[in-house]
Scaffold this active site. Sequence first.
Site, short mmCIF file in Angstrom:
data_model
loop_
_atom_site.label_atom_id
_atom_site.label_comp_id
_atom_site.label_asym_id
_atom_site.label_seq_id
_atom_site.Cartn_x
_atom_site.Cartn_y
_atom_site.Cartn_z
N ASP A 164 -6.04 7.45 -5.44
CA ASP A 164 -6.18 8.54 -4.99
C ASP A 164 -6.62 9.01 -3.93
O ASP A 164 -6.63 9.98 -3.23
CB ASP A 164 -6.53 8.93 -6.16
CG ASP A 164 -6.87 11.38 -6.60
OD1 ASP A 164 -6.63 11.74 -5.68
OD2 ASP A 164 -7.43 11.32 -7.34
N SER A 175 -2.13 4.73 -13.73
CA SER A 175 -3.53 4.82 -15.64
C SER A 175 -3.21 3.18 -15.61
O SER A 175 -4.82 2.85 -16.58
CB SER A 175 -2.50 4.96 -16.69
OG SER A 175 -3.07 6.55 -16.66
N ASP A 229 0.71 -1.14 -0.25
CA ASP A 229 0.16 0.37 0.34
C ASP A 229 0.81 1.00 0.21
O ASP A 229 1.46 1.37 0.15
CB ASP A 229 -0.35 -0.04 1.19
CG ASP A 229 -1.35 1.00 1.63
OD1 ASP A 229 -1.92 2.07 0.63
OD2 ASP A 229 -2.45 0.81 2.34
N1 AR6 Z 1 -1.32 1.97 -3.20
C1 AR6 Z 1 -1.02 1.29 -4.25
N2 AR6 Z 1 -1.43 1.32 -5.07
C2 AR6 Z 1 -3.04 1.05 -5.43
C3 AR6 Z 1 -3.24 1.34 -3.79
C4 AR6 Z 1 -2.43 1.67 -2.87
N3 AR6 Z 1 -3.20 2.28 -1.62
N4 AR6 Z 1 -4.95 1.22 -4.58
C5 AR6 Z 1 -5.35 1.19 -5.57
N5 AR6 Z 1 -3.66 1.09 -6.16
P1 AR6 Z 1 -5.93 3.71 -9.95
P2 AR6 Z 1 -5.72 5.27 -12.49
C6 AR6 Z 1 -3.17 0.76 -8.04
O1 AR6 Z 1 -7.54 3.65 -10.27
O2 AR6 Z 1 -5.45 4.24 -12.97
C7 AR6 Z 1 -9.08 7.78 -9.77
O3 AR6 Z 1 -10.29 8.06 -9.32
C8 AR6 Z 1 -4.03 0.28 -8.39
O4 AR6 Z 1 -4.39 -1.26 -8.51
O5 AR6 Z 1 -6.33 3.85 -9.01
O6 AR6 Z 1 -4.42 5.79 -13.26
C9 AR6 Z 1 -8.26 8.72 -10.10
O7 AR6 Z 1 -8.93 10.27 -9.44
C10 AR6 Z 1 -3.84 0.27 -10.21
O8 AR6 Z 1 -2.75 -1.17 -10.07
O9 AR6 Z 1 -5.45 4.80 -11.29
C11 AR6 Z 1 -8.53 9.63 -11.72
O10 AR6 Z 1 -10.02 9.60 -12.08
C12 AR6 Z 1 -3.11 1.53 -9.77
O11 AR6 Z 1 -2.84 1.47 -8.19
C13 AR6 Z 1 -8.39 8.13 -11.39
O12 AR6 Z 1 -8.68 6.97 -10.58
C14 AR6 Z 1 -3.86 2.63 -9.84
O13 AR6 Z 1 -5.07 2.40 -10.37
C15 AR6 Z 1 -7.00 7.65 -12.26
O14 AR6 Z 1 -6.47 6.27 -12.85
#
Ligand code: AR6
Length: 186
Positions: free
Chosen positions: A40, A131, A16
Site C-alpha cells: 500500500d 493479506s 515490485d
Molecule cells: N510489490 C509487490 N508485493 C509487495 C510490495 C511491492 N512493492 N511490497 C510489499 N509486498 P502487506 P496485507 C508484499 O503487508 O498483509 C498496509 O499497511 C508483501 O511482501 O503489504 O494485506 C495496509 O495499509 C506481502 O507478501 O499487505 C494495511 O493496513 C504482500 O505484499 C495492511 O498493510 C502483502 O503484504 C494490509 O496488510
Amino acid sequence: MEVAIRKNRLQLTVGDITKQKVNCIVNAANGTLYGGGGVDGAIHLAAGPKLLEACKLIRKEQLKGELLPTGEAVITEGYDLPAKFVIHTVGPIWDGKEVERKKQLLANCYRNSLALAKENEIRSIAFPSISTGAYRFPIEMAAEIALNEIIQFLKREPFGNVSMTLFSERDYEVYKQTLDKLIEKD
Ligand code: AR6
C-alpha cells in the site's frame, strides 16, 4: 511460471508491483484507503499524491464516509504509475479465529477485484499476495484461495492476463507449488 486457461494467461512472477507494465495493479489496502505500509505504501509513493486525493473522494462520495468493507474493491486511476488503474481491496486480518469466514473474505477480494476489472474493460491485471504481510494470513492457505478464484474467473470469462506479482522467491515458490497442485487436480 505461466499457464493458459482458455484464451487467458495466468502468470506468477517475482517483482515490485509498482513497476509492472499492466493496465491495472491491485492494492492490498486498509479500510481507510489513506495508505499504509507494505505494498500500500509503495503504491501510494509511486503513484504520487493524486492517488490519496482520489481515495479520499471515494471515501467521501462512494462510501459516504464509511470504511471500505473487507473483501470489497474500488477503482482509481494510477497517476504516476505505469499502470493506468489501481484497484484497492481490503484483505481480512488473520487471527486464527473464524477461519472459514476469513477464507471467504479473502476469496471475495480476488473475485470482486476481477469483476471490477472486467467492468472497466481492463485486460491485464497484477495482484500482490493480499493479506499475507501485515495482516498475517498463512501464505499456503492464501495462495490456494487466490489461485482458485483467479482460475475460476479465467475459466468463465474471456479476459486477458492475470499475474500474481510476488515480492520474494519464497512467496513465489509457495504460489508455484500451489498452482502445480491445482493444475494437476484439473
Ligand atoms: N510489490 C509487490 N508485493 C509487495 C510490495 C511491492 N512493492 N511490497 C510489499 N509486498 P502487506 P496485507 C508484499 O503487508 O498483509 C498496509 O499497511 C508483501 O511482501 O503489504 O494485506 C495496509 O495499509 C506481502 O507478501 O499487505 C494495511 O493496513 C504482500 O505484499 C495492511 O498493510 C502483502 O503484504 C494490509 O496488510
